[in-house]
Motif scaffolding. Structure first.
Motif, PDB file in Angstrom:
ATOM      1  N   UNK A  42       0.832  -1.203   0.000  1.00  0.00           N
ATOM      2  CA  UNK A  42       0.000   0.000   0.000  1.00  0.00           C
ATOM      3  C   UNK A  42       0.867   1.254   0.000  1.00  0.00           C
ATOM      4  N   UNK A  43       1.866   1.296   0.891  1.00  0.00           N
ATOM      5  CA  UNK A  43       2.732   2.474   0.989  1.00  0.00           C
ATOM      6  C   UNK A  43       3.531   2.664  -0.292  1.00  0.00           C
ATOM      7  N   UNK A  44       4.003   1.575  -0.871  1.00  0.00           N
ATOM      8  CA  UNK A  44       4.754   1.692  -2.122  1.00  0.00           C
ATOM      9  C   UNK A  44       3.900   2.316  -3.216  1.00  0.00           C
ATOM     10  N   UNK A  45       2.628   1.939  -3.240  1.00  0.00           N
ATOM     11  CA  UNK A  45       1.729   2.516  -4.241  1.00  0.00           C
ATOM     12  C   UNK A  45       1.482   4.000  -3.964  1.00  0.00           C
ATOM     13  N   UNK A  46       1.339   4.359  -2.672  1.00  0.00           N
ATOM     14  CA  UNK A  46       1.081   5.754  -2.317  1.00  0.00           C
ATOM     15  C   UNK A  46       2.283   6.651  -2.549  1.00  0.00           C
ATOM     16  N   UNK A  47       3.473   6.135  -2.260  1.00  0.00           N
ATOM     17  CA  UNK A  47       4.679   6.966  -2.289  1.00  0.00           C
ATOM     18  C   UNK A  47       5.623   6.624  -3.431  1.00  0.00           C
ATOM     19  N   UNK A  48       5.193   5.752  -4.307  1.00  0.00           N
ATOM     20  CA  UNK A  48       6.001   5.370  -5.470  1.00  0.00           C
ATOM     21  C   UNK A  48       7.345   4.776  -5.035  1.00  0.00           C
ATOM     22  N   UNK A  49       7.296   3.808  -4.117  1.00  0.00           N
ATOM     23  CA  UNK A  49       8.497   3.112  -3.676  1.00  0.00           C
ATOM     24  C   UNK A  49       8.635   1.785  -4.408  1.00  0.00           C
ATOM     25  N   UNK A  50       9.840   1.274  -4.447  1.00  0.00           N
ATOM     26  CA  UNK A  50      10.090  -0.014  -5.077  1.00  0.00           C
ATOM     27  C   UNK A  50       9.795  -1.131  -4.095  1.00  0.00           C
ATOM     28  N   UNK A  77       4.302  12.723   4.061  1.00  0.00           N
ATOM     29  CA  UNK A  77       3.417  12.469   2.926  1.00  0.00           C
ATOM     30  C   UNK A  77       2.270  11.541   3.316  1.00  0.00           C
ATOM     31  N   UNK A  78       2.549  10.523   4.131  1.00  0.00           N
ATOM     32  CA  UNK A  78       1.497   9.600   4.552  1.00  0.00           C
ATOM     33  C   UNK A  78       0.518  10.268   5.510  1.00  0.00           C
ATOM     34  N   UNK A  79       1.056  10.989   6.476  1.00  0.00           N
ATOM     35  CA  UNK A  79       0.200  11.605   7.487  1.00  0.00           C
ATOM     36  C   UNK A  79      -0.675  12.692   6.872  1.00  0.00           C
ATOM     37  N   UNK A 109      -0.357  15.152  15.285  1.00  0.00           N
ATOM     38  CA  UNK A 109       0.895  15.125  16.051  1.00  0.00           C
ATOM     39  C   UNK A 109       2.108  15.180  15.130  1.00  0.00           C
ATOM     40  N   UNK A 110       1.906  15.601  13.888  1.00  0.00           N
ATOM     41  CA  UNK A 110       3.010  15.731  12.940  1.00  0.00           C
ATOM     42  C   UNK A 110       3.717  17.065  13.175  1.00  0.00           C
ATOM     43  N   UNK A 111       5.000  16.999  13.517  1.00  0.00           N
ATOM     44  CA  UNK A 111       5.769  18.218  13.775  1.00  0.00           C
ATOM     45  C   UNK A 111       6.386  18.778  12.502  1.00  0.00           C
ATOM     46  N   UNK A 112       6.749  17.890  11.595  1.00  0.00           N
ATOM     47  CA  UNK A 112       7.485  18.314  10.413  1.00  0.00           C
ATOM     48  C   UNK A 112       6.517  18.794   9.339  1.00  0.00           C
ATOM     49  N   UNK A 113       6.175  20.080   9.372  1.00  0.00           N
ATOM     50  CA  UNK A 113       5.269  20.635   8.379  1.00  0.00           C
ATOM     51  C   UNK A 113       5.829  21.939   7.854  1.00  0.00           C
TER      52      UNK A 113
END
Length: 917
Positions: A42-50, A77-79, A109-113
């Motif tokens: 699922x994450x690979x599809x969302x974030x274009x990972x191999x 990107x996921x959050x 609770x995401x700090x990195x924005x």
């Protein structure tokens, strides 16, 4: 370290996954963070990972990973897509290593924005005493609570959603009773973009919540806010405790940045429900909005986008907050307006302050990063650079006579300058260009720590020996093509070209043969390599310890950073309002104790930026509290009413306003009902939305409110609509007594100005009267084919025509339709028969409009007798039944001059129901 057992890795991943209810788990495996199984796909599809395969337990499992230093952007990107991600970190042990979930990253609770907007997490609690809400922005440490308990259940729920719309949270924690309310949760999902997360029910328990809140903010915080914690009638404390528990359990680590508990609601703020915020387009336009659902328009074209000239992220957030939460307190508003006026009068000094503010970083968010342990050396450098601006900004204000005599000097002096200077001096220990990592050294200047200075001296001595080794070897051996270098594979080495390898001395030990050269080492070089590696490791460890101590010192002064950040943000927001006021010829409004609303040559703050705007006066107060606004479509009625509301709102954030002059008596709420779109997916039609919005206004507005009604009753039959509009007008006038602007096409309502003391008529003027069909001007005709110009000027008195057919022509409706419309309208008003045509050329009928029944009735061609079959001798006609005759008898006996309009409308409705039966 050898590769770990794949069976152990995969088994450990799925064991940890069972421990969390997060959507995904990512687990550290050496230098990578890995997803396995369905998570990986699922994450690979969302974030274009191999996606690769990992074999374990005789099976293949999908695996997708990212390097350790690349996790943050992927988490973000996921959050931001609304997912909750559990992070399992790896730590070394005596037996190898172990992994455990250290944090759960959620939208709230995401700090990195990188987004300047606030990122609110909200808890919602419902008890017998009403609703309690707690809002926290973990990126800034801001923490707010409020209670909503007035009115019936539906009214309280509407107010809750007004607050949710105002704060636009990214994540919502419903309390136990709210969690079981499917209708409430459906409304949350339909009307917000927030992720709904379930937190443990016991976290909302009054005793536990009070303990956590008191532990975080101190017992005096609850007492000072009148929150007697632990009782069932303090739902806001339950919400606060649950929110603190959630932040703690997700491992965000920002608790130390939450230093201040604020209860934000009360009589001081202006009530703005979600409908009003949307209709006035305060921070987003209505484009794309579907009747209040979460699909909203863009920021461009909103009031906020129009007046925003801020140069800092905190200033931008504060200005948006002011727009969503206007104030009533005249002292606060005058203080802000004094600041805007001072900046307006001292343009050079203002631009100097803004130039300095432009170099400021977001201290509130940096404080939270320090508190969470995620701040790196560059973050602390930004803290240092921003603290250095405090005296610069303060001196710029103090050195200007206009600014120094204004409240701006008090704002600049609000932070503790001595404490800020001390913390800035402590941060001077960092080098000006620190490395991106905090574990490899190179962070601190000399003089910060004696042990570190000794390590640096020894390290530099070895570096100098290595840097001069090549020259020494060339002199000693006579080899000219010789160099000393280092890489991860071979470490330090001496490289000699093949043409001179015969001159290499015996003390050189060969490491590797290359195509054109040979690599060597020596005992002395090996010893120096071991020494420099030891020194680098010790320096890295020591600097990391020193950095953690420095970061903790910054986190401990989160309150100072927030104080400085708020002061700079306030100066930025006031300067922004000043810039816009000067550039657009806005004036300072006078806040009066009584007198209502008196605006001279007012303008719409957004529309005036894009068109040549026609200013208009607005007077509401005394015996002129209710204005019935009439005029053609497209003439500017809606714009006029909105501009009045926006002028009042701007005055109540402390801003100047678009007008030649303005006196404003602060209002306690602004309520609007402007159009309505179908919400059929939620089971609400256009008319239902219209009536619910009207109901909210009639229940919520007070004598001190401003009400904007743009059509009422247009979504139903004419008589029903007029009746509702008429009754609503009387209720607002007699019971609510709010200052009201009511635009309508029901010209019948204009007669109320003769009956109700505080109702007045105004209309949007039109230049030119459309001629009637015979070419002569007619005061009773609504349409014609003459030239008409909408002047956009609002004048006293009612209009006697709507120009609807003229507008249809302007809109491009085909000419045959427009001409036929004029013909039908003329015959309707003359009570003449209208010929209707069916599918065939000869299939014609004639109809007349019967005023008594409110219906079209047919008659045969050439027959002058009424369609009812009545004769001169018996007007009722032989075919009428007894009930119909009774209605006609009652109608003929009505005294039109002695019957009130409302009573007459009620009788008409009753007669209609009897005839329908």
């Amino acid at each position: 370290m050898s590769d770990p057992d794949p069976d152990t890795i995969v088994g450990e991943f799925f064991a940890l996954k069972r421990e969390t209810d997060a959507d995904f788990l990512v687990m550290q495996v050496g230098d990578f963070y890995e997803f396995f199984g369905e998570d990986a796909e699922t994450v690979a599809d969302l974030l274009d990972l191999k996606v690769s395969q990992k074999s374990a337990h005789g099976s293949d499992y999908p695996m997708a990973g990212v390097p350790v230093d690349k996790l943050t952007p992927h988490l973000k990107a996921l959050v931001e897509r609304g997912y909750r991600v559990a992070v399992a970190d790896q730590r070394e042990t005596a037996d190898g290593h172990e992994r455990a979930i250290t944090r759960v990253v959620t939208p709230g609770t995401l700090l990195e924005t990188s987004d300047a907007d606030a990122q609110y997490l909200v808890a919602v609690v419902r008890t017998d005493a009403g609703y309690g809400l707690a809002f926290a922005d973990v990126t800034t440490g801001r923490f707010l609570v409020t209670a909503v308990g007035d009115g019936d259940a539906d009214d309280a729920a509407d107010r809750v959603f007004a607050e949710l719309y105002r704060f636009d949270p990214v994540e919502i924690l419903p309390g136990p009773s709210v969690r079981n309310d499917d209708a409430f949760l459906d409304r949350v999902r339909e009307r917000t973009d927030a992720t709904v997360s379930v937190h443990r029910a016991e976290a909302f328990a009054p005793g536990r919540a009070t303990h956590l809140t008191t532990e975080q903010f101190g017992p005096e915080a609850l007492d000072s806010l009148g929150l007697d914690g632990g009782r069932d009638d303090t739902p806001e404390v339950q919400a606060a405790g649950a929110l603190l528990s959630y932040v703690e359990e997700t491992g965000t680590g920002v608790a130390s940045s939450m230093t201040r508990l604020r209860r934000y609601r009360g009589d001081d703020h202006v009530e703005l429900d979600a409908t009003t915020q949307r209709n006035l387009e305060l921070t987003e336009t209505m484009s794309g909005s579907t009747g209040g659902t979460s699909t909203q328009g863009g920021r461009e074209g909103s009031l906020f986008a129009t007046i925003d000239h801020t140069v800092t992220s905190p200033g931008k957030r504060l200005l948006a907050e002011w727009l969503k939460r206007p104030r009533q307190d005249r002292s606060t508003l005058r203080t802000r307006a004094d600041g805007v006026a001072a900046f307006a009068d001292a343009a050079l000094a203002r631009e100097g302050v803004r130039e300095s503010l432009g170099d400021a970083y977001d201290l509130e968010r940096l404080a939270s990063k320090a508190a969470s342990g995620s701040a790196d050396a560059r973050d602390l450098l930004r803290v240092r650079e921003t603290l250095a601006l405090v005296p610069t900004v303060a001196d710029a204000i103090e050195s200007d006579p206009t600014l120094s005599a204004s409240p701006l000097a008090d704002i600049a002096a609000r932070p503790d300058r001595e404490a800020a200077a001390d913390l800035r001096e402590r941060l001077d220990a960092l080098v000006d260009d620190p490395p991106a990592t905090i574990t490899e050294g190179g962070l601190f200047r000399r003089g910060h720590d004696d042990d570190l200075d000794d390590l640096i001296d020894r390290h530099e001595a070895v570096e100098e020996w290595l840097d001069t080794l090549a020259d020494r070897e060339k002199r000693e051996t006579g080899i000219t093509h010789l160099r000393v270098d280092r890489n991860k594979t071979d470490g330090y080495y001496i490289q000699v070209g093949n043409s001179e390898t015969d001159a290499v001395p015996d003390r050189y030990d060969r490491l590797k043969s290359l195509k054109n050269s040979e690599r060597y080492t020596t005992d002395a070089l090996d010893e120096r390599e071991r020494e420099i590696l030891r020194l680098e490791e010790r320096r890295g460890d020591l600097e990391y310890e020193l950095f953690e101590t420095l970061r903790e010192a910054v986190a401990a002064r989160a309150d100072l950073l927030q104080s400085v950040g708020r002061a700079l943000a306030e100066l930025d927001a006031l300067a922004s309002l000043s810039v816009h006021a000067v550039e657009n010829d806005w004036v300072r409004p006078e806040l009066c104790e009584s007198g209502g609303i008196d605006v001279e040559a007012g303008r719409h703050p957004v529309v005036e930026r894009t068109t040549e705007f026609v200013p208009n006066d607005a007077h509401l107060g005394g015996d002129r509290r209710f204005l019935v606004v009439t005029g053609p479509n497209m003439s500017g009625k809606s714009t006029y009413m909105r501009q009045v509301a926006l002028v009042v709102l701007l005055a109540q954030i402390g801003s100047f306003v678009p007008a030649a002059a303005a006196e404003i008596e602060p209002v306690d709420g602004i309520y609007t009902r402007v159009g309505a779109l179908d919400e059929l997916a939620q089971g609400r039609s256009t008319f239902m939305v219209e009536m619910q919005e009207l109901s909210n206004i009639l229940h919520s507005a007070t004598e001190d409110s401003l009400v904007i009604l743009d059509e009422v009753g247009r979504g139903t039959a004419t008589y029903d609509g007029i009746s509702i509009a008429w009754a609503a007008t009387e209720y607002l006038h007699n019971e609510v007594r709010a200052k009201t602007l009511f635009a309508t096409h029901y010209h019948e309502l204009t007669t109320l100005a003769d009956q109700l003391d505080r109702v007045q008529n105004v209309h949007v003027a039109v230049d030119g009267e459309p001629p009637s069909s015979d070419g002569a001007a007619s005061g009773s005709a609504d349409e014609g084919d003459g030239d008409v110009t909408f002047l956009r000027t609002v004048e006293d008195g009612p209009t006697d025509r709507s120009y609807g057919i003229h507008v249809a022509g302007l809109a491009g409706v085909p000419d045959p339709v427009v001409e036929r419309s004029r013909d039908v309208l003329e015959k309707l008003r003359a009570e003449e028969a209208i010929e209707t045509k069916g599918g065939g050329a000869d299939a014609t009928k004639q109809v007349v409009f019967d005023v008594g029944s409110g219906q079209l009735q047919t008659r045969d061609d050439g027959d002058d007798a009424p369609a009812t079959g009545a004769s001169d001798e018996d007007p009722a006609g032989d075919r009428l039944d007894e009930e119909t005759r009774a209605v006609l008898d009652e109608l003929s006996g009505v005294d039109l001059t002695g019957t009130s309009p409302v009573e007459l409308m009620n009788r008409v409705q009753a007669w209609k129901e009897r005839l329908d039966e």
